[in-house]
Write a protein that holds these residues in place. Structure first.
Motif, PDB file in Angstrom:
ATOM      1  N   ARG A   1      12.378   6.176 -15.615  1.00 45.37           N
ATOM      2  CA  ARG A   1      12.612   7.537 -15.126  1.00 45.37           C
ATOM      3  C   ARG A   1      11.613   7.856 -14.040  1.00 45.37           C
ATOM      4  O   ARG A   1      10.663   7.110 -13.805  1.00 45.37           O
ATOM      5  N   ARG A   2      11.851   8.992 -13.359  1.00 44.85           N
ATOM      6  CA  ARG A   2      10.941   9.519 -12.336  1.00 44.85           C
ATOM      7  C   ARG A   2      10.729   8.512 -11.202  1.00 44.85           C
ATOM      8  O   ARG A   2       9.629   8.349 -10.674  1.00 44.85           O
ATOM      9  N   ASN A   3      11.811   7.839 -10.796  1.00 44.24           N
ATOM     10  CA  ASN A   3      11.716   6.903  -9.681  1.00 44.24           C
ATOM     11  C   ASN A   3      11.749   7.603  -8.323  1.00 44.24           C
ATOM     12  O   ASN A   3      11.407   6.985  -7.313  1.00 44.24           O
ATOM     13  N   PHE A   4      12.180   8.867  -8.302  1.00 40.38           N
ATOM     14  CA  PHE A   4      12.396   9.534  -7.026  1.00 40.38           C
ATOM     15  C   PHE A   4      11.463  10.715  -6.802  1.00 40.38           C
ATOM     16  O   PHE A   4      11.723  11.555  -5.942  1.00 40.38           O
ATOM     17  N   THR A   5      10.399  10.809  -7.571  1.00 42.51           N
ATOM     18  CA  THR A   5       9.432  11.879  -7.345  1.00 42.51           C
ATOM     19  C   THR A   5       8.517  11.500  -6.187  1.00 42.51           C
ATOM     20  O   THR A   5       8.356  10.321  -5.846  1.00 42.51           O
ATOM     21  N   ALA A   6       7.891  12.510  -5.588  1.00 40.55           N
ATOM     22  CA  ALA A   6       6.975  12.259  -4.471  1.00 40.55           C
ATOM     23  C   ALA A   6       5.823  11.360  -4.893  1.00 40.55           C
ATOM     24  O   ALA A   6       5.394  10.471  -4.142  1.00 40.55           O
ATOM     25  N   GLU A   7       5.333  11.563  -6.105  1.00 42.93           N
ATOM     26  CA  GLU A   7       4.195  10.771  -6.574  1.00 42.93           C
ATOM     27  C   GLU A   7       4.577   9.297  -6.725  1.00 42.93           C
ATOM     28  O   GLU A   7       3.840   8.407  -6.278  1.00 42.93           O
ATOM     29  N   THR A   8       5.733   9.012  -7.327  1.00 45.61           N
ATOM     30  CA  THR A   8       6.158   7.629  -7.522  1.00 45.61           C
ATOM     31  C   THR A   8       6.422   6.946  -6.184  1.00 45.61           C
ATOM     32  O   THR A   8       6.015   5.800  -5.959  1.00 45.61           O
ATOM     33  N   ILE A   9       7.084   7.644  -5.276  1.00 54.32           N
ATOM     34  CA  ILE A   9       7.375   7.066  -3.962  1.00 54.32           C
ATOM     35  C   ILE A   9       6.082   6.787  -3.203  1.00 54.32           C
ATOM     36  O   ILE A   9       5.931   5.740  -2.569  1.00 54.32           O
ATOM     37  N   ALA A  10       5.120   7.708  -3.286  1.00 49.34           N
ATOM     38  CA  ALA A  10       3.844   7.501  -2.601  1.00 49.34           C
ATOM     39  C   ALA A  10       3.075   6.334  -3.204  1.00 49.34           C
ATOM     40  O   ALA A  10       2.507   5.514  -2.480  1.00 49.34           O
ATOM     41  N   ARG A  11       3.058   6.243  -4.526  1.00 51.66           N
ATOM     42  CA  ARG A  11       2.356   5.139  -5.176  1.00 51.66           C
ATOM     43  C   ARG A  11       2.996   3.793  -4.816  1.00 51.66           C
ATOM     44  O   ARG A  11       2.306   2.819  -4.514  1.00 51.66           O
ATOM     45  N   ARG A  12       4.301   3.741  -4.860  1.00 49.01           N
ATOM     46  CA  ARG A  12       4.968   2.487  -4.531  1.00 49.01           C
ATOM     47  C   ARG A  12       4.794   2.127  -3.061  1.00 49.01           C
ATOM     48  O   ARG A  12       4.669   0.948  -2.717  1.00 49.01           O
ATOM     49  N   SER A  13       4.793   3.113  -2.189  1.00 50.70           N
ATOM     50  CA  SER A  13       4.580   2.837  -0.771  1.00 50.70           C
ATOM     51  C   SER A  13       3.236   2.169  -0.558  1.00 50.70           C
ATOM     52  O   SER A  13       3.129   1.153   0.145  1.00 50.70           O
ATOM     53  N   ARG A  14       2.201   2.726  -1.167  1.00 48.69           N
ATOM     54  CA  ARG A  14       0.870   2.130  -1.052  1.00 48.69           C
ATOM     55  C   ARG A  14       0.841   0.754  -1.710  1.00 48.69           C
ATOM     56  O   ARG A  14       0.227  -0.192  -1.190  1.00 48.69           O
ATOM     57  N   ALA A  15       1.499   0.598  -2.851  1.00 44.90           N
ATOM     58  CA  ALA A  15       1.505  -0.686  -3.563  1.00 44.90           C
ATOM     59  C   ALA A  15       2.206  -1.766  -2.739  1.00 44.90           C
ATOM     60  O   ALA A  15       1.750  -2.913  -2.692  1.00 44.90           O
ATOM     61  N   PHE A  16       3.314  -1.422  -2.070  1.00 43.39           N
ATOM     62  CA  PHE A  16       4.021  -2.412  -1.261  1.00 43.39           C
ATOM     63  C   PHE A  16       3.179  -2.822  -0.050  1.00 43.39           C
ATOM     64  O   PHE A  16       3.187  -4.000   0.348  1.00 43.39           O
ATOM     65  N   GLU A  17       2.468  -1.878   0.558  1.00 41.05           N
ATOM     66  CA  GLU A  17       1.572  -2.220   1.661  1.00 41.05           C
ATOM     67  C   GLU A  17       0.523  -3.226   1.213  1.00 41.05           C
ATOM     68  O   GLU A  17       0.251  -4.226   1.889  1.00 41.05           O
ATOM     69  N   GLN A  18      -0.097  -2.956   0.053  1.00 39.41           N
ATOM     70  CA  GLN A  18      -1.132  -3.849  -0.459  1.00 39.41           C
ATOM     71  C   GLN A  18      -0.547  -5.194  -0.874  1.00 39.41           C
ATOM     72  O   GLN A  18      -1.158  -6.249  -0.653  1.00 39.41           O
ATOM     73  N   PHE A  19       0.624  -5.181  -1.479  1.00 40.92           N
ATOM     74  CA  PHE A  19       1.267  -6.409  -1.926  1.00 40.92           C
ATOM     75  C   PHE A  19       1.495  -7.359  -0.753  1.00 40.92           C
ATOM     76  O   PHE A  19       1.120  -8.544  -0.798  1.00 40.92           O
ATOM     77  N   LEU A  20       2.086  -6.864   0.326  1.00 41.91           N
ATOM     78  CA  LEU A  20       2.341  -7.714   1.489  1.00 41.91           C
ATOM     79  C   LEU A  20       1.041  -8.125   2.164  1.00 41.91           C
ATOM     80  O   LEU A  20       0.910  -9.260   2.652  1.00 41.91           O
ATOM     81  N   GLY A  21       0.055  -7.217   2.194  1.00 41.29           N
ATOM     82  CA  GLY A  21      -1.234  -7.567   2.769  1.00 41.29           C
ATOM     83  C   GLY A  21      -1.925  -8.676   1.998  1.00 41.29           C
ATOM     84  O   GLY A  21      -2.525  -9.587   2.588  1.00 41.29           O
ATOM     85  N   HIS A  22      -1.847  -8.622   0.679  1.00 46.76           N
ATOM     86  CA  HIS A  22      -2.447  -9.675  -0.147  1.00 46.76           C
ATOM     87  C   HIS A  22      -1.735 -11.010   0.058  1.00 46.76           C
ATOM     88  O   HIS A  22      -2.385 -12.061   0.107  1.00 46.76           O
ATOM     89  N   LEU A  23      -0.407 -10.982   0.183  1.00 45.67           N
ATOM     90  CA  LEU A  23       0.314 -12.226   0.434  1.00 45.67           C
ATOM     91  C   LEU A  23      -0.096 -12.842   1.764  1.00 45.67           C
ATOM     92  O   LEU A  23      -0.250 -14.064   1.877  1.00 45.67           O
ATOM     93  N   GLN A  24      -0.295 -12.007   2.769  1.00 43.04           N
ATOM     94  CA  GLN A  24      -0.702 -12.506   4.072  1.00 43.04           C
ATOM     95  C   GLN A  24      -2.118 -13.062   4.065  1.00 43.04           C
ATOM     96  O   GLN A  24      -2.479 -13.894   4.902  1.00 43.04           O
ATOM     97  N   ALA A  25      -2.943 -12.617   3.127  1.00 46.42           N
ATOM     98  CA  ALA A  25      -4.337 -13.044   3.082  1.00 46.42           C
ATOM     99  C   ALA A  25      -4.512 -14.413   2.442  1.00 46.42           C
ATOM    100  O   ALA A  25      -5.582 -15.005   2.548  1.00 46.42           O
ATOM    101  N   VAL A  26      -3.484 -14.937   1.767  1.00 45.23           N
ATOM    102  CA  VAL A  26      -3.562 -16.249   1.109  1.00 45.23           C
ATOM    103  C   VAL A  26      -2.742 -17.234   1.936  1.00 45.23           C
ATOM    104  O   VAL A  26      -1.519 -17.100   2.014  1.00 45.23           O
TER     105      VAL A  26
END
Length: 376
Positions: free
Chosen positions: A204-229
């Motif tokens: 639940r709560r996949n479309f709240t501002a908080e969830t979208i903001a958290r996932r946006s930051r998480a996806f940025e970090q996820f791709l950045g970490h992949l690029q670092a290895v």
């Protein structure tokens, strides 16, 4: 100071008991979790407030219908390696969330404090300790209603080295695309992927501002970490994630005659491939240059079409027989004649291929190759 903090962190974690094994040397490279701090969530929400489009969970009874379903071989939602609200060093306790997490026992506060200090140090110095060629930023996140499904489409800017006024390449992906990438890389690179966290599923709560903001930051970090290895940076699945959807859409638009719309996608795909590199060979860059040449030619820009053909011939070199060689030679000869430029060298090369029986007379056109090419 970093080494002292790391030593104290290891000592404190070891004193907590043997229950958690160390994640290995890769884990030390990524002490930052993929969750947002409470104050970070508010800041990121306001940074994206002009582009986020969503319906709050309170007004949306079918909030759990986001297309985040797991595949048959996907890990359970409580897996520590796929937690959106992952704990320190990318570890997550099943069934807990940031907003609901209970205070830790007194014996664990010291180690968590050290982990927090180490995270802060790593945040300040990661640009020098973990060099990254590319940066990723979620520029918009929009809720898409496509009955019966509903999902959030995240648009990321891929920022690489170059002039500051250069428009960055962009991709638009949904949660299921990120999850498929994470799952495929976990199967192939279990060791390096153990230290990289991923936002977990929510019922639940996949479309709240908080969830979208958290996932946006998480996806940025996820791709950045992949690029670092390096081992992950050159993984074919990572390149497919960035490039393959763009190529498929561009190919479809070109085949249907929508050349101006296709041109923008071909150009974006070329920029992505230039930034990412080409670990799987030159075929996709050649296909991209063929798409660019065809669209420029159909839009009455023979100069740009010839430049794309020249670039493709440079990539091909003396590789023969290659299915793209004769079509690019034929296009270069025809465009050079149209522009009144020297065509003798490429004309002689094409003639030698035909005399050797390595290509039919006349050779297939670039547009024919685009239509027949199967992207997988």
């Amino acid at each position: 100071m970093a080494s002292r903090l790391l030593h104290r962190l290891r000592h404190a974690l070891a004193s907590d008991g043997p229950g958690e094994a160390a994640a290995g040397p890769e884990a030390e490279q990524f002490p930052e979790s993929s969750e947002l701090e409470d104050d970070d969530a508010e800041g990121l929400s306001s940074r994206l407030s002009g582009t986020l489009s969503f319906t709050s969970a309170e007004d949306d009874p079918d909030d759990e219908d986001e297309d985040d379903e797991a595949g048959p071989d996907s890990p359970p939602s409580g897996d520590g390696t796929s937690g959106e609200d992952a704990g320190e060093c990318g570890k997550t306790e099943a069934g807990t969330s940031v907003l609901e997490r209970s205070p830790p026992p007194d014996g664990q506060r010291g180690s968590q404090l050290l982990a927090r200090q180490l995270q802060d140090f790593w945040k300040k110095s990661r640009n020098t300790l973990v060099p990254q060629r590319l940066l990723f930023e979620v520029t918009s996140a929009n809720v898409v209603k496509d009955p019966p499904s509903k999902y959030v489409l995240y648009t990321l800017a891929v920022i690489g080295p170059g002039p500051p006024d250069r428009q960055p390449a962009q991709i638009s992906r949904r949660y299921s695309d990120f999850e498929r990438l994470h799952r495929n890389l976990q199967r192939q690179f279990r060791g390096p992927m153990a230290a990289i966290s991923f936002p977990r599923k929510r019922l639940r709560r996949n479309f709240t501002a908080e969830t979208i903001a958290r996932r946006s930051r998480a996806f940025e970090q996820f791709l950045g970490h992949l690029q670092a290895v390096p081992e992950l940076r050159h993984a074919p699945d990572l390149h497919d994630f960035f490039v393959l959807p763009e190529l498929r859409r561009a190919q479809s638009l070109t085949c249907t005659g929508l050349y101006r719309e296709a041109l923008a996608l071909w150009a974006n795909a070329w920029q992505l491939q230039t930034q990412l590199g080409t670990p799987s060979g030159p075929d996709r860059p050649l296909l991209t240059l063929a798409g660019l040449a065809v669209c420029h030619q159909e839009l009455e820009d023979p100069g740009e079409a010839r430049a794309c053909s020249e670039k493709a011939l440079q990539l091909l070199g003396d590789k023969r027989p290659h299915p793209f060689l004769a079509p690019f030679l034929e296009a270069h000869v025809r465009l050079s004649w149209r522009l009144g430029l020297d065509k003798r060298q490429t004309e002689a090369q094409l003639q030698s291929l035909q005399e050797a029986g390595l290509t039919p007379i006349p050779p297939p056109s670039l547009k024919e190759l685009l239509i027949k090419e199967v992207l997988d």
